[in-house]
Each structure stands twice: as structure tokens, then as C-alpha cells.
Design a protein around this motif. Structure first.
Motif, mmCIF file in Angstrom:
data_model
loop_
_atom_site.group_PDB
_atom_site.id
_atom_site.type_symbol
_atom_site.label_atom_id
_atom_site.label_comp_id
_atom_site.label_asym_id
_atom_site.label_seq_id
_atom_site.Cartn_x
_atom_site.Cartn_y
_atom_site.Cartn_z
ATOM 1 N N THR A 84 0.772 -1.108 0.165
ATOM 2 C CA THR A 84 0.035 -0.146 0.076
ATOM 3 C C THR A 84 0.947 0.912 0.372
ATOM 4 O OG1 THR A 84 -1.351 -0.902 1.165
ATOM 5 C CG2 THR A 84 -1.853 1.236 1.068
ATOM 6 N N HIS A 85 0.920 2.194 -0.899
ATOM 7 C CA HIS A 85 1.576 2.921 -0.935
ATOM 8 C C HIS A 85 0.518 4.195 -0.113
ATOM 9 C CE1 HIS A 85 3.154 6.607 -3.722
ATOM 10 N NE2 HIS A 85 3.881 6.572 -2.695
ATOM 11 N N LEU A 99 -4.035 9.376 0.413
ATOM 12 C CA LEU A 99 -4.682 8.545 -0.110
ATOM 13 C C LEU A 99 -3.916 7.049 -0.136
ATOM 14 C CD1 LEU A 99 -4.939 9.931 -3.850
ATOM 15 C CD2 LEU A 99 -6.471 9.922 -2.385
ATOM 16 N N LYS A 100 -4.311 6.608 -0.166
ATOM 17 C CA LYS A 100 -3.974 5.245 0.259
ATOM 18 C C LYS A 100 -4.072 4.416 -0.747
ATOM 19 C CE LYS A 100 -7.658 3.297 3.227
ATOM 20 N NZ LYS A 100 -8.246 2.509 4.498
ATOM 21 N N ILE A 101 -3.224 3.323 -1.246
ATOM 22 C CA ILE A 101 -3.297 2.732 -2.459
ATOM 23 C C ILE A 101 -3.427 1.733 -2.586
ATOM 24 C CG2 ILE A 101 -2.321 2.687 -5.593
ATOM 25 C CD1 ILE A 101 -1.603 6.176 -4.747
ATOM 26 N N ASN A 102 -3.820 1.188 -2.140
ATOM 27 C CA ASN A 102 -3.807 -0.656 -2.482
ATOM 28 C C ASN A 102 -3.687 -1.536 -3.416
ATOM 29 O OD1 ASN A 102 -5.288 -3.783 -1.710
ATOM 30 N ND2 ASN A 102 -3.220 -3.005 -0.661
ATOM 31 N N PHE A 103 -1.968 -2.067 -3.553
ATOM 32 C CA PHE A 103 -1.957 -2.750 -5.343
ATOM 33 C C PHE A 103 -2.486 -3.957 -5.155
ATOM 34 C CE2 PHE A 103 0.902 1.386 -5.182
ATOM 35 C CZ PHE A 103 0.987 1.547 -6.139
ATOM 36 N N ARG A 104 -3.048 -4.182 -6.293
ATOM 37 C CA ARG A 104 -3.561 -5.643 -6.782
ATOM 38 C C ARG A 104 -3.279 -6.260 -7.688
ATOM 39 N NH1 ARG A 104 -5.041 -7.336 -2.086
ATOM 40 N NH2 ARG A 104 -6.567 -8.613 -2.726
ATOM 41 N N PRO A 105 -3.530 -8.038 -7.463
ATOM 42 C CA PRO A 105 -3.819 -8.496 -8.572
ATOM 43 C C PRO A 105 -3.732 -8.112 -10.063
ATOM 44 C CG PRO A 105 -3.690 -9.967 -6.840
ATOM 45 C CD PRO A 105 -4.094 -8.515 -6.694
ATOM 46 N N PRO A 106 -3.333 -7.657 -11.329
ATOM 47 C CA PRO A 106 -4.230 -7.306 -12.677
ATOM 48 C C PRO A 106 -5.349 -8.072 -12.590
ATOM 49 C CG PRO A 106 -2.402 -6.900 -12.994
ATOM 50 C CD PRO A 106 -2.093 -7.668 -11.756
ATOM 51 N N ARG A 127 -6.584 -0.357 -5.956
ATOM 52 C CA ARG A 127 -7.913 0.238 -4.972
ATOM 53 C C ARG A 127 -7.633 1.548 -4.086
ATOM 54 N NH1 ARG A 127 -9.641 -4.825 -0.738
ATOM 55 N NH2 ARG A 127 -8.130 -4.467 0.275
ATOM 56 N N LEU A 128 -8.711 2.581 -3.922
ATOM 57 C CA LEU A 128 -7.331 3.705 -3.315
ATOM 58 C C LEU A 128 -8.830 3.792 -2.569
ATOM 59 C CD1 LEU A 128 -7.632 3.802 -6.701
ATOM 60 C CD2 LEU A 128 -6.587 5.975 -6.381
ATOM 61 N N THR A 137 -12.683 3.531 -1.928
ATOM 62 C CA THR A 137 -13.418 4.185 -2.659
ATOM 63 C C THR A 137 -13.047 4.671 -4.000
ATOM 64 O OG1 THR A 137 -12.097 6.065 -2.149
ATOM 65 C CG2 THR A 137 -13.660 6.019 -0.241
ATOM 66 N N ALA A 138 -12.784 3.822 -4.921
ATOM 67 C CA ALA A 138 -12.355 3.602 -6.241
ATOM 68 C C ALA A 138 -11.537 2.495 -5.880
ATOM 69 C CB ALA A 138 -11.112 5.165 -6.195
ATOM 70 N N LYS A 139 -10.697 2.389 -7.804
ATOM 71 C CA LYS A 139 -10.331 1.812 -8.555
ATOM 72 C C LYS A 139 -9.633 2.177 -9.204
ATOM 73 C CE LYS A 139 -13.535 -2.846 -7.347
ATOM 74 N NZ LYS A 139 -14.352 -3.470 -8.588
#
Length: 210
Positions: A84-85, A99-106, A127-128, A137-139
Motif C-alpha cells: 500500500t502506497h 490517499l492510500k493506494i493498495n496494489f492488487r493482482p491485475p 484500489r484507493l 472508494t475507487a479503483k
């Protein structure tokens, strides 16, 4: 195009909507951007997301809009999926969004088995949410296709995909949380930061890999 229709990005050529913002019939604010990066390949984009960590590195990406950066999870191993960035940034205006940006498998969003046929070299999916707040709240996705000159990145943001919080996935809530002006600023910011990335990434990647 709704998130569940994201595989449209794997079609040949381009879609009718490739840049700007539009309000979908369910209230989600869709933001699209397309960037051409000279002398940059998809594997370099993938490496960048596994590399950027400190505020100094993050500010290089967009000196004006990027304010603060940190990382939660695995780092320095070439793997960023699952991490998570924490990114504090302006999105085309004066307000600093934390923001928190959690990276997910494509594969959670796209049919990755069709990447080769579609000429896709990498895809960055996340996801953000708001830093310090519950849920999401977002993708978003950055889809990269290599080209003779480097690569092109086609970005999509779906603002209003609420999960693991108290927000309702209805039209009025989505418009209230994400008014149209957010789409204007985000499209501008995305285009600018990817253009800046294309200027310094080739030399940075070379310095790290010889």
C-alpha cells in the motif's frame, strides 16, 4: 465502461473514450488518460511501481503536485502487489488529498491470459481510499502496450467504488463524494505525472540495472 467491463481495454486499437471524464449511469465518475512514453517499456513501468517509496522519489514524479510518500508492506524486492502506497498529493488543484493506494493482482480486473494477444506488456491495478479512513472508494488501472518508440499507457480511474466502509454505492453518494471537478483535476494530474515519468525513467532504470 464500468469496472466489470474493463476487458474492453484489451480490444485492438482504441475505444471511443480515451481521455477526459464522464459520469456513468450508476454515478461512478470515470476518468481516462492516455500517455506516450518515449524509450520506456512496460517492464520499466512495472519496476517503477516497485521502486518509488520516499517523498524525494515521489516528488521527482511530479514536483508540484506530489507532497508526501511512504509504503506499507514488502519493498525493495521487485514485488509491489499487495503493498500500500501512502501518497499525499494534489490532483490538479490546491487541495492535498491524502490517499492510500493498495496494489492488487491485475487478474482481479482483467483477463490476463489475453494480454499477449492484445500486446499488453504490463498492467498496474489498485484500489484507493483515504489515508486513515476505513475501506476503499475507487479503483484504477494503468494498461501498458509497448510500441516501437517506447510504450503507451492507457489509464482508467473509477471513482465511487465503495467497499469496507459506511458509504452506499448509489448515484447520489457517488456524486457527492466525487463531483465532476475531481475528474477534471485527476485527468490533468495523471497526464502530467506520466509525462514527467517518461522524461527521467529511462536514465533512472539504466542507473539501477547497468
Amino acid at each position: 465502461m464500468k469496472p466489470e467491463e474493463a476487458n474492453q481495454l484489451l480490444q485492438p486499437g482504441y475505444l471511443p473514450f480515451e481521455a477526459g471524464y464522464q459520469r456513468l449511469d450508476n454515478g461512478i465518475l470515470l476518468v481516462a488518460a492516455r500517455s506516450s512514453l518515449i524509450n520506456v517499456k512496460g517492464h520499466m513501468i512495472d519496476w517503477w511501481f516497485s521502486y518509488v517509496h520516499t517523498t524525494e522519489q515521489y516528488k521527482q514524479w511530479h514536483p508540484e503536485d506530489h507532497v508526501y510518500s511512504d509504503w506499507i508492506g514488502e519493498r525493495g524486492t521487485g514485488n509491489y502487489i499487495g503493498g500500500t502506497h501512502i501518497a499525499h498529493e494534489r490532483l490538479g488543484g490546491d487541495t492535498v488529498h491524502k490517499l492510500k493506494i493498495n496494489f492488487r493482482p491485475p487478474a482481479e480486473l482483467l483477463a490476463i491470459e489475453h494480454f499477449a494477444a492484445a500486446g499488453v506488456s504490463t498492467a498496474v491495478h489498485a484500489r484507493l481510499g483515504e489515508d486513515g479512513a476505513p475501506g476503499w472508494t475507487a479503483k484504477m488501472v494503468h494498461l501498458v502496450r509497448d510500441t516501437p518508440y517506447g510504450c503507451e499507457m492507457r489509464s482508467r480511474f473509477w471513482l465511487g467504488c465503495f467497499a469496507d466502509n459506511h458509504l452506499q454505492n448509489d448515484y447520489d453518494t457517488r456524486v457527492r463524494i466525487y463531483p465532476d471537478e475531481v475528474g477534471i483535476g485527476l485527468q490533468k494530474h495523471c497526464h502530467e505525472e506520466m509525462s514527467i515519468l517518461g522524461q527521467f525513467l529511462p536514465e533512472l532504470y539504466k542507473s539501477q540495472h547497468g
